[in-house]
Enzyme design. Structure first.
Site, PDB file in Angstrom:
ATOM      1  N   ALA A  61     -14.635  -2.716  -6.705  1.00 20.16           N
ATOM      2  CA  ALA A  61     -15.244  -4.316  -6.734  1.00 20.16           C
ATOM      3  C   ALA A  61     -16.602  -4.306  -6.322  1.00 20.16           C
ATOM      4  O   ALA A  61     -17.477  -5.197  -6.828  1.00 20.16           O
ATOM      5  CB  ALA A  61     -14.254  -5.311  -5.742  1.00 20.16           C
ATOM      6  N   ASN A 117     -10.585  -2.840   0.993  1.00 16.58           N
ATOM      7  CA  ASN A 117     -10.692  -1.438   0.244  1.00 16.58           C
ATOM      8  C   ASN A 117     -12.019  -1.094  -0.443  1.00 16.58           C
ATOM      9  O   ASN A 117     -12.387   0.007  -0.150  1.00 16.58           O
ATOM     10  CB  ASN A 117     -10.030  -1.444  -1.419  1.00 16.58           C
ATOM     11  N   HIS A 159     -19.270  -9.661  -2.626  1.00 16.30           N
ATOM     12  CA  HIS A 159     -20.464  -8.776  -1.886  1.00 16.30           C
ATOM     13  C   HIS A 159     -21.477  -8.199  -1.290  1.00 16.30           C
ATOM     14  O   HIS A 159     -22.040  -8.183  -2.870  1.00 16.30           O
ATOM     15  CB  HIS A 159     -19.188  -7.275  -2.597  1.00 16.30           C
TER      16      HIS A 159
HETATM   17  N1  LIG Z   1     -10.851  -0.544  -4.701  1.00 13.21           N
HETATM   18  C1  LIG Z   1     -10.684  -1.460  -4.821  1.00 13.21           C
HETATM   19  O1  LIG Z   1     -12.377  -2.240  -4.681  1.00 13.21           O
HETATM   20  C2  LIG Z   1     -10.329  -2.702  -4.963  1.00 13.21           C
HETATM   21  C3  LIG Z   1      -8.471  -2.615  -4.612  1.00 13.21           C
HETATM   22  N2  LIG Z   1      -7.551  -2.932  -4.723  1.00 13.21           N
HETATM   23  C4  LIG Z   1      -6.271  -2.906  -4.397  1.00 13.21           C
HETATM   24  O2  LIG Z   1      -5.859  -2.724  -5.277  1.00 13.21           O
HETATM   25  C5  LIG Z   1      -3.985  -2.086  -5.546  1.00 13.21           C
HETATM   26  C6  LIG Z   1      -3.730  -3.072  -6.908  1.00 13.21           C
HETATM   27  O3  LIG Z   1      -4.257  -4.499  -6.918  1.00 13.21           O
HETATM   28  P1  LIG Z   1      -3.616  -5.864  -7.357  1.00 13.21           P
HETATM   29  O4  LIG Z   1      -3.168  -5.550  -8.816  1.00 13.21           O
HETATM   30  O5  LIG Z   1      -4.682  -7.382  -7.514  1.00 13.21           O
HETATM   31  O6  LIG Z   1      -2.217  -6.172  -6.411  1.00 13.21           O
HETATM   32  P2  LIG Z   1      -0.854  -7.200  -6.840  1.00 13.21           P
HETATM   33  O7  LIG Z   1      -0.125  -7.467  -5.736  1.00 13.21           O
HETATM   34  O8  LIG Z   1      -1.251  -8.227  -8.672  1.00 13.21           O
HETATM   35  O9  LIG Z   1      -0.248  -5.890  -8.154  1.00 13.21           O
HETATM   36  C7  LIG Z   1       0.226  -4.952  -7.593  1.00 13.21           C
HETATM   37  C8  LIG Z   1       1.897  -4.271  -8.147  1.00 13.21           C
HETATM   38  O10 LIG Z   1       2.173  -2.890  -7.530  1.00 13.21           O
HETATM   39  C9  LIG Z   1       4.093  -3.152  -7.613  1.00 13.21           C
HETATM   40  N3  LIG Z   1       3.619  -1.988  -6.010  1.00 13.21           N
HETATM   41  C10 LIG Z   1       3.337  -1.951  -5.137  1.00 13.21           C
HETATM   42  N4  LIG Z   1       4.298  -0.731  -4.309  1.00 13.21           N
HETATM   43  C11 LIG Z   1       4.424   0.056  -5.238  1.00 13.21           C
HETATM   44  C12 LIG Z   1       5.299   0.973  -5.834  1.00 13.21           C
HETATM   45  N5  LIG Z   1       5.368   1.583  -4.616  1.00 13.21           N
HETATM   46  N6  LIG Z   1       5.703   1.380  -6.831  1.00 13.21           N
HETATM   47  C13 LIG Z   1       5.694   0.905  -7.743  1.00 13.21           C
HETATM   48  N7  LIG Z   1       4.928  -0.316  -7.913  1.00 13.21           N
HETATM   49  C14 LIG Z   1       4.901  -0.963  -7.289  1.00 13.21           C
HETATM   50  C15 LIG Z   1       3.717  -4.128  -7.129  1.00 13.21           C
HETATM   51  O11 LIG Z   1       5.089  -4.802  -7.150  1.00 13.21           O
HETATM   52  C16 LIG Z   1       3.014  -5.005  -7.642  1.00 13.21           C
HETATM   53  O12 LIG Z   1       3.882  -5.636  -9.063  1.00 13.21           O
HETATM   54  C17 LIG Z   1      -3.778  -3.310  -3.752  1.00 13.21           C
HETATM   55  O13 LIG Z   1      -3.563  -1.979  -3.195  1.00 13.21           O
HETATM   56  C18 LIG Z   1      -5.153  -3.368  -4.053  1.00 13.21           C
HETATM   57  O14 LIG Z   1      -5.951  -4.102  -2.769  1.00 13.21           O
HETATM   58  C19 LIG Z   1      -7.586  -4.254  -5.014  1.00 13.21           C
HETATM   59  C20 LIG Z   1      -9.503  -5.530  -5.312  1.00 13.21           C
HETATM   60  C21 LIG Z   1     -10.638  -4.256  -5.832  1.00 13.21           C
HETATM   61  O1  LIG Z   2     -11.207  -7.510  -5.204  1.00 17.41           O
HETATM   62  C1  LIG Z   2     -12.272  -7.932  -4.764  1.00 17.41           C
HETATM   63  O2  LIG Z   2     -12.993  -8.410  -4.212  1.00 17.41           O
HETATM   64  C2  LIG Z   2     -12.422  -6.603  -3.406  1.00 17.41           C
HETATM   65  C3  LIG Z   2     -11.034  -6.557  -2.426  1.00 17.41           C
HETATM   66  O3  LIG Z   2      -9.952  -7.281  -2.385  1.00 17.41           O
HETATM   67  C4  LIG Z   2     -10.433  -5.576  -1.974  1.00 17.41           C
HETATM   68  O4  LIG Z   2     -11.821  -4.556  -1.527  1.00 17.41           O
HETATM   69  O5  LIG Z   2      -9.893  -4.976  -1.071  1.00 17.41           O
END
Ligand SMILES: NC(=O)C1=CN([C@@H]2O[C@H](COP(=O)(O)OP(=O)(O)OC[C@H]3O[C@@H](n4cnc5c(N)ncnc54)[C@H](O)[C@@H]3O)[C@@H](O)[C@H]2O)C=CC1
Ligand SMILES: O=C([O-])CC(=O)C(=O)O
Length: 267
Positions: free
Chosen positions: A126, A192, A221
Site C-alpha cells: 500500500a 502490513n 500513509h
Molecule cells: N502489504 C500491504 O501493504 C497490504 C496487505 N494487505 C493484506 O493482504 C491480505 C489480503 O487482503 P484482502 O484481499 O483485502 O482481504 P480479503 O478479506 O478481502 O480477502 C482475503 C481472502 O483470503 C481468504 N483466506 C484467508 N485465509 C485463507 C487460507 N488459509 N486459505 C485460503 N484462503 C484464505 C479469505 O477467505 C478471503 O476470501 C490481508 O492479510 C491484508 O491484511 C492488505 C492491504 C495492504
Molecule cells: O491497504 C492499506 O492501506 C494498508 C493496509 O491495509 C495494511 O498495511 O495492512
C-alpha cells in the site's frame, strides 16, 4: 520456467481470492504467458475463466509446481503456507507480511531462505519508497515515522470493540502509537505497511501511529525519514479497494508488479 522458450508460461500460485486476490488474478491473466493455480475457500460459480484453476490445499499447490506463489489471504495463511513453499524452493510474494511480527516465524523464514535459496519477496504494497528507506537506514542514525490514517469505514469492527465508533465520527481517534511489531500484532488486517517499512528501516528505528479519521479521504500513509543523509517525507493517499475498505486498491497492483519484476531480467 516450466515451458519451452517458444511457449513460455510462468506458473503462479495464488493464495486467497478476496479483494486483492481477485484483482491479482484479473491483472496477471491479462499478461501473456501466465497460468494461475488458486487456493481459495470458495470457487466462484462460473469458475475462474481461462488460464486459472482451483487448487484444494497446500499439498495441491506444491504438487502443481508453481514457479512462484503470491499470498493474498491473511496472516494465518502466510504462517501456514509461506514456510512450506520456501522449504520446497518456491519463492513467495506476500501481502500479509505483518505476520512477521512473530519473531519466531520471522527467524524460521530466514533460516528456510538460507537453506533452500528461495526468497520471500516483500512488495511495497500500500506504500512505496521502500528502496529509499532502506538506503537511508544504512546510516544507523536514521529514524522513520509512519502514520496510517484511514476513514472509520476501514475500522468498523475495531472501533466497535473499543467503544469508539461514535468518537471516530466526530474527529480523529488514535488507535495505536508504538512499534511496528506491536502494531501488526494488534491490527493484522491494517498494519502490513508498518511492518514493510520497519523491515526496510529496522524495527528499533521505526515508530508507528495509527488513526481512524473521519476527514481522511482515502487510506492515507505518511512516512517521514530523518537522518544524516537528509529529511524526506512521502504521502500516499490511496483509493480503498471497493471490495474491502481496509485495503488500498493499489496493493494488488504492487503484488503483480513485484511478481513480474521477479520473473524479469531487471531487478
Ligand atoms: N502489504 C500491504 O501493504 C497490504 C496487505 N494487505 C493484506 O493482504 C491480505 C489480503 O487482503 P484482502 O484481499 O483485502 O482481504 P480479503 O478479506 O478481502 O480477502 C482475503 C481472502 O483470503 C481468504 N483466506 C484467508 N485465509 C485463507 C487460507 N488459509 N486459505 C485460503 N484462503 C484464505 C479469505 O477467505 C478471503 O476470501 C490481508 O492479510 C491484508 O491484511 C492488505 C492491504 C495492504
Ligand atoms: O491497504 C492499506 O492501506 C494498508 C493496509 O491495509 C495494511 O498495511 O495492512
Amino acid at each position: 520456467m516450466s515451458a519451452a522458450a517458444a511457449d513460455p508460461v510462468w506458473r503462479v500460485g495464488l493464495i486467497g481470492y478476496g479483494a486483492i486476490g481477485q484483482s491479482v488474478a484479473r491483472l496477471l491473466l491479462a499478461q501473456p504467458g501466465h497460468a494461475l493455480g488458486i487456493v481459495t475457500r470458495s470457487v466462484p460459480a462460473g469458475g475462474f475463466g481461462p488460464g486459472a484453476e482451483a487448487l484444494g490445499d497446500l499439498e495441491a499447490l506444491l504438487d502443481w509446481r508453481p514457479d512462484a506463489v503470491i499470498e493474498a489471504a491473511s496472516a494465518d495463511a502466510f504462517a501456514a503456507f509461506a514456510p512450506a513453499c520456501l522449504a520446497a524452493g518456491i519463492d513467495i510474494v506476500a501481502a500479509s507480511v505483518g505476520a512477521l511480527q512473530d519473531a519466531a516465524l520471522h527467524e524460521r523464514i530466514k533460516c528456510l531462505c538460507d537453506r533452500t535459496g528461495s526468497r520471500l519477496v516483500v512488495p511495497s504494497g500500500a506504500v512505496g519508497g521502500i528502496d529509499h528507506i532502506a538506503a537511508a537506514a544504512l546510516r544507523p542514525e536514521t529514524r522513520v515515522t509512519y502514520i496510517s490514517r484511514k476513514p472509520p469505514a476501514a475500522w468498523v469492527a475495531e472501533l466497535a470493540t473499543l467503544g469508539l465508533s461514535e468518537a471516530a465520527q466526530k474527529g480523529p481517534v488514535t488507535l495505536f502509537e508504538g512499534d511496528a511489531r506491536e502494531a501488526a500484532a494488534r491490527y493484522p488486517k491494517n498494519l502490513n505497511a508498518g511492518l514493510t517499512i520497519a523491515l526496510a528501516a529496522g524495527f528499533d528505528r521505526t515508530s508507528v501511529q495509527v488513526l481512524a479519521d473521519p476527514a481522511a479521504t482515502g487510506n492515507t500513509h505518511e512516512i517521514r525519514i530523518e537522518g544524516p543523509l537528509g529529511d524526506s517525507a512521502m504521502r500516499f493517499c490511496n483509493a480503498p479497494d471497493p471490495a474491502n475498505p481496509k485495503t488500498s486498491a493499489i496493493t494488488a497492483y504492487s503484488l503483480v508488479a513485484a511478481t513480474l519484476r521477479h520473473f524479469g531480467t531487471l531487478q
